[in-house]
Write a protein that holds these residues in place. Structure first.
Motif, short mmCIF file in Angstrom:
data_model
loop_
_atom_site.label_atom_id
_atom_site.label_comp_id
_atom_site.label_asym_id
_atom_site.label_seq_id
_atom_site.Cartn_x
_atom_site.Cartn_y
_atom_site.Cartn_z
N GLY A 89 -5.75 6.82 17.98
CA GLY A 89 -4.35 6.63 18.30
C GLY A 89 -3.50 7.79 17.81
N SER A 90 -2.42 8.03 18.50
CA SER A 90 -1.53 9.11 18.11
C SER A 90 -0.31 8.58 17.35
N GLN A 91 -0.27 7.25 17.15
CA GLN A 91 0.87 6.69 16.46
C GLN A 91 0.86 7.11 14.99
N HIS A 92 2.02 7.33 14.44
CA HIS A 92 2.13 7.69 13.04
C HIS A 92 2.91 6.60 12.31
N ALA A 93 2.50 6.30 11.11
CA ALA A 93 3.16 5.25 10.35
C ALA A 93 4.58 5.68 10.00
N SER A 94 5.49 4.70 9.96
CA SER A 94 6.88 5.01 9.63
C SER A 94 7.04 5.38 8.17
N CYS A 95 6.18 4.85 7.31
CA CYS A 95 6.23 5.16 5.89
C CYS A 95 4.91 5.78 5.47
N VAL A 96 4.95 7.00 4.97
CA VAL A 96 3.74 7.72 4.59
C VAL A 96 3.90 8.24 3.17
N LYS A 97 2.83 8.20 2.40
CA LYS A 97 2.86 8.73 1.04
C LYS A 97 1.56 9.48 0.78
N GLY A 98 1.56 10.32 -0.24
CA GLY A 98 0.36 11.03 -0.63
C GLY A 98 -0.29 10.37 -1.83
N LEU A 99 -1.60 10.24 -1.81
CA LEU A 99 -2.35 9.62 -2.90
C LEU A 99 -3.41 10.58 -3.40
N ALA A 121 -2.14 22.15 -10.92
CA ALA A 121 -1.10 21.44 -10.18
C ALA A 121 -1.15 21.78 -8.70
N GLY A 122 -1.39 23.06 -8.38
CA GLY A 122 -1.49 23.46 -6.98
C GLY A 122 -2.70 22.86 -6.30
N PHE A 123 -3.83 22.81 -7.03
CA PHE A 123 -5.03 22.21 -6.46
C PHE A 123 -4.81 20.73 -6.17
N ILE A 124 -4.21 20.02 -7.12
CA ILE A 124 -3.95 18.59 -6.93
C ILE A 124 -3.01 18.36 -5.75
N GLU A 125 -2.03 19.23 -5.60
CA GLU A 125 -1.10 19.12 -4.47
C GLU A 125 -1.83 19.29 -3.14
N ARG A 126 -2.71 20.29 -3.06
CA ARG A 126 -3.44 20.52 -1.82
C ARG A 126 -4.42 19.39 -1.53
N TYR A 127 -5.05 18.89 -2.60
CA TYR A 127 -6.01 17.80 -2.44
C TYR A 127 -5.29 16.52 -1.99
N THR A 128 -4.17 16.22 -2.62
CA THR A 128 -3.40 15.03 -2.26
C THR A 128 -2.90 15.11 -0.82
N ALA A 129 -2.64 16.31 -0.34
CA ALA A 129 -2.17 16.48 1.04
C ALA A 129 -3.17 15.96 2.06
N GLN A 130 -4.43 15.86 1.67
CA GLN A 130 -5.46 15.34 2.57
C GLN A 130 -5.46 13.81 2.60
N PHE A 131 -4.60 13.20 1.78
CA PHE A 131 -4.52 11.75 1.71
C PHE A 131 -3.08 11.31 1.94
N GLN A 132 -2.48 11.77 3.03
CA GLN A 132 -1.17 11.29 3.46
C GLN A 132 -1.40 10.02 4.25
N VAL A 133 -1.09 8.89 3.66
CA VAL A 133 -1.50 7.60 4.21
C VAL A 133 -0.32 6.64 4.29
N LYS A 134 -0.55 5.52 4.96
CA LYS A 134 0.48 4.48 5.05
C LYS A 134 0.85 3.99 3.66
N CYS A 135 2.11 3.67 3.48
CA CYS A 135 2.59 3.24 2.16
C CYS A 135 1.95 1.94 1.71
N SER A 136 1.38 1.17 2.64
CA SER A 136 0.74 -0.09 2.26
C SER A 136 -0.59 0.13 1.55
N LYS A 137 -1.16 1.32 1.67
CA LYS A 137 -2.44 1.60 1.03
C LYS A 137 -2.23 1.80 -0.47
#
Length: 388
Positions: free
Chosen positions: A103-113, A160-176
């Motif tokens: 699906g191409s839908q994107h969640a309305s609320c997204v956060k990084g984990l 800090a930069g590594f954690i930021e780049r790594y977290t960017a791969q986990f942009q997920v719905k806020c419900s997660k």
């Protein structure tokens, strides 16, 4: 103690040695979205030369792709379904790449984990099916792809930069609530003698074993949790393309051919159940010991593929209980055969399994693993099950 293993080049493993060297040379690269998109295009076009040293495609995976053991359609596991789908029909069709509709839908609320849960081993044991089941849980997510193949690129510079780049791969719905990374090779960062992970940036900076694992603790935090799943070493090695013989001298020209193995003679030379790259990794305790020196025992959940496939719901309950999330029904669509990679399903020859597990060093490895995990493995009697 495992038998002496020839050096990569002496064992006829020049392709693997070259791939590992090139991967090490490119270790500073980041497996970000752009890199995965580029890799997906190269896989689709079977451009194996273009993938050498690529940060998103491990060297042993590339070698297996070239040799025909690894199915190109399995790129979704380490590049992500959306990335592979976005490449679109084209050269990949000829390569047998299965482009998925996502699906191409994107969640309305997204956060990084930042992932606080790691599946650390081993592959070819049901890890993909388990990861897919976990990813369907309302509280769990593996982010952009099951295997991120990123954590070992940490070299101590700019945490800090590594954690930021790594977290960017986990942009997920806020419900997660919990993100997890299911990159099976991670466990072997704990083995001081592993021939692949020793080339990674984290190993070069901190050293394999306790050094590398302690560096990961600094990145992930002391509260990180780890899931492992072990499989009988004989079918595990064979699923990686290893011939089911104990001595390289027992290999014949009839046995060494692409129709029953996938690897060419040059790679197979020295690759048996007791000699070579996979034979060393089959002593799982070598990779696990350092993890338990750095993190407390309660941070680990130990499973076996035999028990998982015998009763997936029970294993799924163990996972959710371990992670502190609600129990859920095991996904029905994963119950029949799972969702993992297309494996080499050859059966071992009569007597080989018993002979392998009767070897003193094999028994020693299993006893060490039992002591570390608290499980009792019954691999030597063909029961292929364990008990707590």
């Amino acid at each position: 103690m495992a038998p002496a293993t020839p050096l990569l080049l002496a064992a006829g493993l020049a392709p693997l040695a070259r791939a590992l060297h090139l991967e090490a040379a490119g270790g500073g690269l980041t497996c970000d979205l752009a890199a995965r998109e580029a890799a997906a295009s190269l896989v689709a076009g079977r451009d194996w030369a273009g993938l050498r040293g690529h940060p998103c495609v491990p060297a042993d995976t590339l070698l297996q792709l070239e040799a025909g053991v690894e199915d190109p359609a399995d790129a979704v596991e380490y590049l992500g379904e959306r990335v592979v789908a976005d490449v679109g029909p084209g050269p990949g069709a000829a390569a047998g790449l299965s482009f998925l509709s996502v699906g191409s839908q994107h969640a309305s609320c997204v956060k990084g984990l930042l992932p606080k849960v790691m599946y650390i081993g081993v592959g070819h044991s049901g890890s993909t099916t388990l990861a897919d089941a976990m990813n369907q849980h309302p509280d769990l997510t593996y982010g952009q792809t099951k295997e991120h193949n990123c954590i070992w690129n940490y070299n101590g510079d700019n945490k800090a930069g590594f954690i930021e780049r790594y977290t960017a791969q986990f942009q997920v719905k806020c419900s997660k609530k919990i993100a997890f990374d299911s990159s099976p090779r991670t466990m072997f960062l704990g083995d001081p003698a592993d021939e692949q992970t020793i080339t990674y940036p984290i190993a070069k900076k901190f050293g394999l074993g306790v050094g590398a694992v302690a560096a990961l603790k600094d990145v992930l935090g002391a509260d990180a949790k780890f899931i492992t799943m072990f499989r009988d070493p004989v079918p595990w090695a064979m699923s990686n393309g290893v011939q089911d013989v104990l001595d390289a001298h027992d290999l014949t020209d009839i046995q060494i051919n692409r129709s029953n193995l996938g690897f060419g003679k040059g790679f197979l030379k020295g690759q048996t159940l007791t000699h070579g790259f996979f034979a060393k990794r089959a002593c799982y305790a070598n990779g696990l010991e350092a993890w338990l020196k750095v993190f407390p025992r309660e941070n680990f959940l130990f499973l076996t593929s035999e028990d998982f496939f015998a009763d997936p719901q029970a294993a799924y309950d163990q996972v959710t209980d371990f992670l502190g999330v609600s129990r859920a029904k095991y996904p029905e669509e994963l119950s029949n055969g799972g969702s993992g990679r297309r494996r080499n399903n050859r059966k071992h020859h009569d007597g080989i399994h018993e002979q392998y597990h009767a070897l003193p060093w094999v028994k020693g490895c299993r006893e060490r693993l039992e002591k570390l995990t608290g499980l009792k493995f019954k691999w030597d009697d063909h029961a292929e099950s364990t008990s707590a």
